[in-house]
Design an enzyme around this catalytic site. Structure first.
Site, PDB file in Angstrom:
ATOM      1  N   HIS A  70       0.859  -1.190   0.000  1.00  0.00           N
ATOM      2  CA  HIS A  70       0.000   0.000   0.000  1.00  0.00           C
ATOM      3  C   HIS A  70       0.891   1.234   0.000  1.00  0.00           C
ATOM      4  O   HIS A  70       1.944   1.254   0.628  1.00  0.00           O
ATOM      5  CB  HIS A  70      -0.903   0.029   1.250  1.00  0.00           C
ATOM      6  CG  HIS A  70      -2.087   0.914   1.075  1.00  0.00           C
ATOM      7  ND1 HIS A  70      -2.020   2.259   1.290  1.00  0.00           N
ATOM      8  CD2 HIS A  70      -3.346   0.659   0.673  1.00  0.00           C
ATOM      9  CE1 HIS A  70      -3.214   2.803   1.033  1.00  0.00           C
ATOM     10  NE2 HIS A  70      -4.027   1.848   0.652  1.00  0.00           N
TER      11      HIS A  70
ATOM     12  N   ASP B  81      -7.837  -5.421  -0.319  1.00  0.00           N
ATOM     13  CA  ASP B  81      -8.284  -6.309  -1.405  1.00  0.00           C
ATOM     14  C   ASP B  81      -7.916  -7.769  -1.208  1.00  0.00           C
ATOM     15  O   ASP B  81      -8.330  -8.611  -2.003  1.00  0.00           O
ATOM     16  CB  ASP B  81      -7.689  -5.818  -2.730  1.00  0.00           C
ATOM     17  CG  ASP B  81      -8.277  -4.472  -3.121  1.00  0.00           C
ATOM     18  OD1 ASP B  81      -7.517  -3.518  -3.303  1.00  0.00           O
ATOM     19  OD2 ASP B  81      -9.516  -4.386  -3.182  1.00  0.00           O
TER      20      ASP B  81
HETATM   21  C1  SDX Z   1      -6.106  -0.068  -3.163  1.00  0.00           C
HETATM   22  O1  SDX Z   1      -4.348   4.457  -2.284  1.00  0.00           O
HETATM   23  C2  SDX Z   1      -5.336   3.816  -1.654  1.00  0.00           C
HETATM   24  O2  SDX Z   1      -5.779   4.201  -0.620  1.00  0.00           O
HETATM   25  C3  SDX Z   1      -5.847   2.607  -2.381  1.00  0.00           C
HETATM   26  C4  SDX Z   1      -6.876   1.778  -1.647  1.00  0.00           C
HETATM   27  C5  SDX Z   1      -8.146   2.543  -1.434  1.00  0.00           C
HETATM   28  O3  SDX Z   1      -8.874   2.192  -0.490  1.00  0.00           O
HETATM   29  O4  SDX Z   1      -8.474   3.406  -2.292  1.00  0.00           O
HETATM   30  O5  SDX Z   1      -6.357   1.357  -0.408  1.00  0.00           O
HETATM   31  C6  SDX Z   1      -7.259   0.560  -2.465  1.00  0.00           C
HETATM   32  O6  SDX Z   1      -5.844   0.276  -4.280  1.00  0.00           O
HETATM   33  C7  SDX Z   1      -5.252  -1.063  -2.394  1.00  0.00           C
HETATM   34  C8  SDX Z   1      -4.034  -1.555  -3.235  1.00  0.00           C
HETATM   35  C9  SDX Z   1      -4.525  -2.651  -4.152  1.00  0.00           C
HETATM   36  N1  SDX Z   1      -3.455  -3.058  -5.083  1.00  0.00           N
HETATM   37  C10 SDX Z   1      -2.803  -4.225  -4.979  1.00  0.00           C
HETATM   38  O7  SDX Z   1      -3.000  -5.043  -4.074  1.00  0.00           O
HETATM   39  C11 SDX Z   1      -1.813  -4.489  -6.111  1.00  0.00           C
HETATM   40  C12 SDX Z   1      -0.508  -5.014  -5.527  1.00  0.00           C
HETATM   41  N2  SDX Z   1       0.125  -3.946  -4.773  1.00  0.00           N
HETATM   42  C13 SDX Z   1       1.032  -3.095  -5.474  1.00  0.00           C
HETATM   43  O8  SDX Z   1       1.038  -3.008  -6.812  1.00  0.00           O
HETATM   44  C14 SDX Z   1       1.593  -1.929  -4.672  1.00  0.00           C
HETATM   45  O9  SDX Z   1       1.844  -2.371  -3.412  1.00  0.00           O
HETATM   46  C15 SDX Z   1       0.756  -0.674  -4.618  1.00  0.00           C
HETATM   47  C16 SDX Z   1       0.382  -0.203  -5.978  1.00  0.00           C
HETATM   48  C17 SDX Z   1      -0.482  -0.917  -3.823  1.00  0.00           C
HETATM   49  C18 SDX Z   1       1.581   0.386  -3.908  1.00  0.00           C
HETATM   50  O10 SDX Z   1       2.627   0.631  -4.723  1.00  0.00           O
HETATM   51  P1  SDX Z   1       3.784   1.634  -4.268  1.00  0.00           P
HETATM   52  O11 SDX Z   1       3.524   2.298  -2.985  1.00  0.00           O
HETATM   53  O12 SDX Z   1       4.053   2.488  -5.464  1.00  0.00           O
HETATM   54  O13 SDX Z   1       4.942   0.666  -3.947  1.00  0.00           O
HETATM   55  P2  SDX Z   1       6.111   0.425  -4.913  1.00  0.00           P
HETATM   56  O14 SDX Z   1       5.562  -0.036  -6.213  1.00  0.00           O
HETATM   57  O15 SDX Z   1       6.995   1.633  -4.872  1.00  0.00           O
HETATM   58  O16 SDX Z   1       6.834  -0.825  -4.224  1.00  0.00           O
HETATM   59  C19 SDX Z   1       7.919  -0.652  -3.364  1.00  0.00           C
HETATM   60  C20 SDX Z   1       8.645  -1.989  -3.478  1.00  0.00           C
HETATM   61  C21 SDX Z   1       9.042  -2.339  -4.915  1.00  0.00           C
HETATM   62  O17 SDX Z   1      10.155  -3.208  -4.808  1.00  0.00           O
HETATM   63  P3  SDX Z   1      11.636  -2.660  -5.198  1.00  0.00           P
HETATM   64  O18 SDX Z   1      11.522  -1.976  -6.563  1.00  0.00           O
HETATM   65  O19 SDX Z   1      11.958  -1.660  -4.087  1.00  0.00           O
HETATM   66  O20 SDX Z   1      12.513  -3.871  -5.212  1.00  0.00           O
HETATM   67  O21 SDX Z   1       7.766  -3.059  -3.061  1.00  0.00           O
HETATM   68  C22 SDX Z   1       7.522  -3.916  -4.167  1.00  0.00           C
HETATM   69  C23 SDX Z   1       7.881  -3.141  -5.422  1.00  0.00           C
HETATM   70  O22 SDX Z   1       8.259  -4.046  -6.461  1.00  0.00           O
HETATM   71  N3  SDX Z   1       6.097  -4.244  -4.117  1.00  0.00           N
HETATM   72  C24 SDX Z   1       5.611  -5.455  -4.298  1.00  0.00           C
HETATM   73  C25 SDX Z   1       4.221  -5.337  -4.114  1.00  0.00           C
HETATM   74  N4  SDX Z   1       3.907  -4.066  -3.854  1.00  0.00           N
HETATM   75  C26 SDX Z   1       5.074  -3.386  -3.864  1.00  0.00           C
HETATM   76  N5  SDX Z   1       6.228  -6.626  -4.587  1.00  0.00           N
HETATM   77  C27 SDX Z   1       5.412  -7.701  -4.691  1.00  0.00           C
HETATM   78  N6  SDX Z   1       4.076  -7.671  -4.532  1.00  0.00           N
HETATM   79  C28 SDX Z   1       3.440  -6.512  -4.241  1.00  0.00           C
HETATM   80  N7  SDX Z   1       2.111  -6.479  -4.087  1.00  0.00           N
END
Ligand code: SDX
Length: 393
Positions: A271, A328
């Protein structure tokens, strides 16, 4: 005073809104709607009461809540010409595409409620959207399975009406199960608002141009559809089904995620704001067990989800990146147990988020000196060069 301010986030100025609606503390895992903790609202409130709170800023009295509910009930039916839009959609159209299209099309019917600066028109659009989005969602589901639509009834509550319109068929009335009704009402409360997430920021940005509320909400529905946002609840189920179909090998999947093979992510984890547990996920996880037990359903996918969570929470890769289950991760399992297909999961997220989008739209449009949103950029292109005629290139 609310509105767009710039806060120094340490990475240079980050534009941020000031808002009085929802408070999040990502480190502490705190979520409050108008100051009320989400845990208390999920326990003691109803979705429509919470919608009233978000939009009006205060919990309603008994009379205020009855008037709000009755007004919504009077607007649940869709104009027959709106119903005809569904005839043009292909059978396999995604319900989120139908939802955003039909919500936007409402603006062609209700031109009497377009003026964002007219108090009564804002109220009428609010009531029309809260009343009609469940009907639009249910009709989208009926279209996807080739069944006739079921019209709303005025003697049913908000969630009951939606469930009946979705699952009743001419040959058999849907039997309303209080466990399902109560669980869905709570899930809608938990999704109702979440400060400036992707879809809410979209609603505010579109609304800031003084486009009507239907157009603004339709844009928010489209933003929510993405798998990184509201579409994640559908992607979680597809992820769990993929793991099951490959023999339930959680370790192999976790390894693929850590190696970032084909960009695979642990959907339902992580998140932008919560760097600890998403408080909603905790409540929903407890409900998953409750609802499955009450419906007499066991779900091997729940077992896989629990195993995934256990492995991830013990693995440095996820702990270092502060990746925990978000809203989710468990919702899809409950929706599936209720009888919804995966394509409807994000529609259910939109149903819940609707009052939050509306409340934030009101706050934006009523803000004194409300201005059009206009994010700036850091230009990284070629600074300047002269045009070269075609024959010289
Ligand atoms: C919702 O914003 C809100 O409030 C949203 C929400 C709402 O109520 O409106 O809460 C609803 O959208 C919840 C999120 C649902 N999405 C997912 O579950 C999809 C999977 N999660 C991700 O794609 C991710 O965690 C996000 C999009 C939710 C957040 O992305 P960020 O904050 O931009 O994090 P990031 O991409 O910068 O990740 C930081 C690191 C990265 O690794 P490195 O490049 O540092 O090696 O964490 C990794 C990412 O690759 N990472 C994950 C991951 N989420 C982040 N690795 C594996 N699986 C994941 N789910």
């Amino acid at each position: 005073q609310t509105g767009l301010v710039t806060l120094d986030s340490g990475y240079g100025n980050t534009a941020a809104y000031k808002s009085a609606i929802t408070y999040l503390d990502g480190e502490e895992g705190i979520l409050r709607y108008r100051g009320y903790p989400i845990e208390q609202l999920a326990e003691g409130s109803s979705f429509l009461e919470t919608a009233y709170l978000l939009i009006n800023g205060e919990l309603p009295t008994g009379d205020e809540l009855s008037a709000f509910q009755n007004e919504i009930t009077q607007h649940t039916l869709l104009h027959e010409d709106v119903k005809r839009f569904y005839d043009g959609f292909p059978r396999d159209a995604h319900p989120m595409a139908m939802l955003s299209s039909v919500v936007s099309a409402l603006s062609t019917f209700y031109q009497d409620s377009h003026n964002p600066f007219h108090e009564n028109q804002r109220h009428l659009s609010t009531i029309r959207l809260l009343a009609k989005v469940p009907t639009i969602a249910a009709y989208a589901y009926k279209k996807s399975i080739g069944h006739p639509v079921v019209y709303p009834r005025n003697d049913l509550g908000y969630v009951e009406n939606f469930l009946r319109m979705t699952f009743s068929v001419p040959a058999a009335e849907y039997e309303l199960n209080p466990v399902v009704v109560d669980a869905l009402d709570k899930l809608l409360i938990l999704h109702a608002d979440h400060e400036q997430n992707c879809s809410t920021s979209t609603v505010r940005l579109v609304g800031s141009s003084q486009a009507n509320m239907f157009a603004s909400i339709s844009a928010g529905i489209s933003a929510l559809w993405g798998p990184l946002h509201g579409g994640a609840n559908q992607s979680v189920l597809e992820m769990l089904e993929g793991i099951r179909n490959s023999g339930g090998d959680v370790d192999t999947f976790i390894r693929k995620v850590k190696n970032k093979e084909d960009g695979v992510k642990l959907m339902g984890f992580g998140h932008r704001v919560y760097k600890n547990f998403d408080p909603r996920a905790k409540i929903i996880k407890a409900h998953a067990h409750e609802v499955l037990a009450a419906l007499g359903k066991s779900d091997e996918l729940l077992d896989i989800a629990l195993k995934l969570e256990e492995h991830a929470l013990a693995d440095d890769y996820f702990v270092e990146r502060k990746l925990y289950p978000n809203v989710d991760f468990y919702t899809g399992l409950i929706y599936r147990a209720m009888g919804f297909p995966t394509e409807m999961f994000t529609v259910l997220f939109a149903l819940g988020r609707l009052p939050g989008w509306i409340a934030q739209w009101h706050e934006m449009i009523k803000e004194p000196g409300s201005r059009i949103g206009r994010p700036r950029q850091i230009y990284t292109g070629v600074v300047q060069r002269d045009f070269v005629e075609l024959e010289k290139r």
